[in-house]
Design an enzyme around this catalytic site. Structure first.
Site, PDB file in Angstrom:
ATOM      1  N   HIS A  90       5.254   1.123  25.767  1.00  0.00           N
ATOM      2  CA  HIS A  90       6.475   1.695  25.197  1.00  0.00           C
ATOM      3  C   HIS A  90       6.241   2.285  23.816  1.00  0.00           C
ATOM      4  O   HIS A  90       7.172   2.364  23.015  1.00  0.00           O
ATOM      5  CB  HIS A  90       7.582   0.635  25.087  1.00  0.00           C
ATOM      6  CG  HIS A  90       8.283   0.358  26.386  1.00  0.00           C
ATOM      7  ND1 HIS A  90       7.681  -0.266  27.433  1.00  0.00           N
ATOM      8  CD2 HIS A  90       9.552   0.635  26.797  1.00  0.00           C
ATOM      9  CE1 HIS A  90       8.539  -0.389  28.442  1.00  0.00           C
ATOM     10  NE2 HIS A  90       9.681   0.157  28.069  1.00  0.00           N
ATOM     11  N   GLU A 134      11.977   9.202  37.326  1.00  0.00           N
ATOM     12  CA  GLU A 134      11.504  10.242  36.405  1.00  0.00           C
ATOM     13  C   GLU A 134      11.040  11.510  37.117  1.00  0.00           C
ATOM     14  O   GLU A 134      11.099  12.597  36.535  1.00  0.00           O
ATOM     15  CB  GLU A 134      10.384   9.698  35.511  1.00  0.00           C
ATOM     16  CG  GLU A 134      10.860   8.812  34.368  1.00  0.00           C
ATOM     17  CD  GLU A 134      11.144   7.380  34.770  1.00  0.00           C
ATOM     18  OE1 GLU A 134      10.862   7.016  35.941  1.00  0.00           O
ATOM     19  OE2 GLU A 134      11.644   6.607  33.935  1.00  0.00           O
TER      20      GLU A 134
END
Lengths: 326, 356
Positions: A129, A60
């Site tokens: 999540h 990321e």
């Protein structure tokens, strides 16, 4: 007017923009053959090829950082961070780099980068999540923050985000991907910084984002049965914020509820409450009520998850609290 | 294309000091002048900082001049660099006039970042300087992205990341190395390996010896080079080879450039962590200016002449900076957001704006 799902609307904005503009390319985890973890980019690698629809390593920092570098060098990258929880990993690049290059360089640099991401509860993913972290980015000068709640909005706002000369963090909500809605025949860019009044009302304004726009509209329907007229407004862009529209609405209704799925403490509702109390102080007939998630990492068991995140009933209860003081 | 040797990581690179260069005697003298300009500039900003003239804080690159000058000498004007907190040398070597850099130190409108950046945020986009970065390792993924833009547009350009050995312990470094090698991006990863991460020596922050740092590239299947960073000609030659490799589509190159920081981490650093005799010895044996001067057989008279010329330029930059204009305080808000739109279908080659 054609009908698209929210998912199709995102894909349509991306595809139409890419067809006419070689500067646009996408990077992200599993976005090519798999079509992204949410199926948003399904079929795009077949149309645009693997140079422009780029599967990345699970990196990321590099995904966002490379997007910044390519943007500085004249491209219009759209990068996907699979879950907004993983924005935490790219935070340094977003906050210290993307947001600050323009000022630090004395205006020599533009960073026209779009960071698409998604999140949200409702499917028991557990605590890593499903967060809603949009308010973190509102705190950073140099970033723009968008959170779209309908197919029409997500398409028009994404188009504007891609072509905005600044870094835009573009939030999508997981549970909204399948919802359908009418969209204009042609893409109509929606300017960043313009709120949308979904429902006009006279007794109380609910300022809602993401999934809570839909929950608030349901709450408004129920309230109407009790003779309460609710106005529902979606800021759509969190930074810059269309304060004018929000304040005007509350001056009219004299009551305000903020509603988002993120936790209440330090959430975007706090900023909204500050803006409203300042802009509509003399008009308010009740303290501003904030609706959001419980202050806890999201638990896995469906019954606990359901308890933690807000629903229409929570918005309705907040509406009633503002009116109880009348 | 010049071949790039996969030099074993255990090779100290010392032999490259004897390299027979391809640079003309004239060009070497010009580069000597540039390195001396960097040295005198660094000494001057130290002096002005200690005198209380300069706000913020400073990191100087005394001892590392040949890395900046050597790498930038091998680049084409369209190539881009990203620098570090120790940015003055790279910025001078990439062509920014010292007046603009000194004015930036003083926080003036005439500075290369118009007073918005300071010592650690020197930018000169028109000259290919994408900015100095005050977050260790922060610029590396962006250099990979710049290189990706060049590759997508099929432009014969390279993107160069300068960083220190401390940066090789960050996630940004590893993610950038991995991505650049995976996509064969035209990146030069220039490790200015001075053996220190601020006050922490290599032995306390690196599991590899300084001469073994090429193993970090090997882990990604990336071509690595060992370079003597005190030898200007060696740096130029190595960078030329690395650039040829990268620009021809073969992928990035990792350059383990061994160099020495003669000073503390920052100006005013008492260096309690370091033996004073070590610095003295380094200055006597590893000064890149002295090494190049000996190589050129430069007379004392010639040196004095160049030095006087350089000192006049540096003194002139101080006068220029002191006479500069202070920004309007409210202009602090001027560049937070860019206005307008990137316009669908337009294909402007660069998103940068010409400087006023």
């Amino acid at each position: 007017m054609p009908e698209l799902t929210y998912r199709e609307a995102v894909r349509d904005a991306l595809s139409q923009a890419m067809r006419g503009d070689d500067r646009i390319f996408m990077m992200g985890e599993d976005i090519a053959e798999m079509g992204g973890s949410m199926g948003v980019t399904t079929g795009m690698v077949a149309e645009f090829g693997s140079e422009r629809i780029r599967n990345t390593p699970i990196s990321e920092i590099a995904i966002v950082g490379a997007g910044i570098g390519a943007a500085i060098q004249g491209m219009l990258p759209v990068v996907e961070i699979m879950y907004e929880d993983f924005l935490t990993i790219s935070m340094e690049q977003l906050v210290n780099q993307a947001a600050k290059h323009r000022t630090m360089s004395g205006g020599q640099i533009k960073v026209p980068l779009t960071v698409r991401t998604q999140g949200g509860a409702g499917w028991s993913p557990g605590a890593q999540h499903a967060q809603q972290l949009e308010s973190w980015f509102v705190h950073v000068p140099g970033l723009k923050v968008v959170f779209a709640s309908t197919p029409e909005d997500v398409r028009g706002l994404l188009w504007s985000s891609i072509y905005d000369p600044n870094p835009v963090i573009f939030f999508e909500h997981r549970t909204l991907y399948p919802i359908k809605g009418e969209v204009p025949d042609e893409i109509v860019p929606i300017p960043l910084g313009k709120a949308r009044v979904h429902l006009e009302g006279t007794d109380v304004t609910v300022i809602a984002t993401g999934r809570l726009v839909h929950e608030s509209l349901r709450a408004a329907e129920e309230a109407e049965q009790d003779g309460i007229s609710v106005e529902v407004v979606d800021p759509r862009t969190l930074s810059p914020l269309d304060s004018e529209t929000l304040i005007a609405s509350v001056r009219k209704t004299t009551r305000c509820v903020t509603a988002h799925e993120a936790v209440v403490q330090g959430g975007f509702g706090a900023e909204l409450a500050a803006v409203i109390q300042h802009g509509a102080f003399d008009y308010l007939d009740a303290p501003i009520e904030r609706v959001g998630a419980q202050f806890a990492p999201l638990a896995f068991a469906p019954v606990m998850e359901n308890f933690c995140v807000p629903h229409a009933a929570n918005v309705l209860a907040a509406i009633h609290r503002t009116l109880a003081r009348a | 294309m010049a071949p790039v040797a996969q030099v074993p990581a255990t090779d100290s690179g010392e032999k490259s000091r004897a390299s027979a260069g391809t640079l003309s005697d004239k060009r070497l003298r010009e580069l000597f002048r540039e390195m001396l300009l960097i040295r005198r500039f660094e000494e001057k900003v130290e002096e002005r900082f200690r005198a209380g003239d300069l706000p913020g804080f400073l990191h100087v690159a005394i001892g590392q001049e040949a890395v900046a000058s050597g790498v930038c000498e091998a680049l084409e004007p369209d190539d881009v660099i990203a620098s570090t907190h120790r940015a003055h040398a790279h910025t001078i070597a990439k062509g920014t006039p010292v007046n603009a850099i000194m004015a930036e130190m003083y926080g003036k409108n005439e500075g290369c970042s118009q007073g918005y950046g300071g010592s650690m945020h020197l930018y000169d986009v028109a000259r290919g300087n994408m900015g100095a970065n005050a977050v260790v390792g922060g610029g590396l993924p962006q250099i990979a992205g710049a290189a990706l833009a060049f590759k997508l547009r099929k432009e014969p350009r390279v993107a160069v990341a300068f960083f220190g050995d401390g940066a090789t312990n960050t996630g940004a470094f590893h993610e950038s190395m991995n991505l650049a090698q995976l996509w064969k991006l035209p990146v030069l990863f220039v490790l200015e390996n001075n053996g220190w991460a601020e006050s922490t020596p290599a032995t306390q922050q690196l599991p590899l010896a300084v001469e073994e740092m090429g193993q970090r590239a090997a882990a990604y299947g990336m071509t690595a080079m060992e370079v003597d960073g005190q030898d200007l000609e060696a740096v130029v030659e190595a960078t030329r080879s690395a650039r040829d490799h990268a620009v021809s589509g073969l992928g990035p190159v990792f350059m383990n450039v061994r160099t020495y920081r003669f000073t503390g981490h920052y100006v005013g650093d008492p260096q309690v962590y370091r033996d004073k005799s070590e610095v003295r010895q380094l200055r006597e044996t590893q000064d890149p200016l002295e090494l190049l001067r000996a190589r050129l057989g430069m007379t004392g008279e010639e040196f004095e002449r160049i030095d006087a010329d350089v000192m006049a330029e540096v003194d002139g930059s101080v006068a220029f900076a002191q006479a500069g204009t202070d920004p309007d305080p409210q202009d602090a808000l001027k560049w937070v957001y860019a206005e307008g739109s990137m316009e669908h279908g337009s294909k402007e080659p660069l998103s940068t704006e010409p400087r006023a």
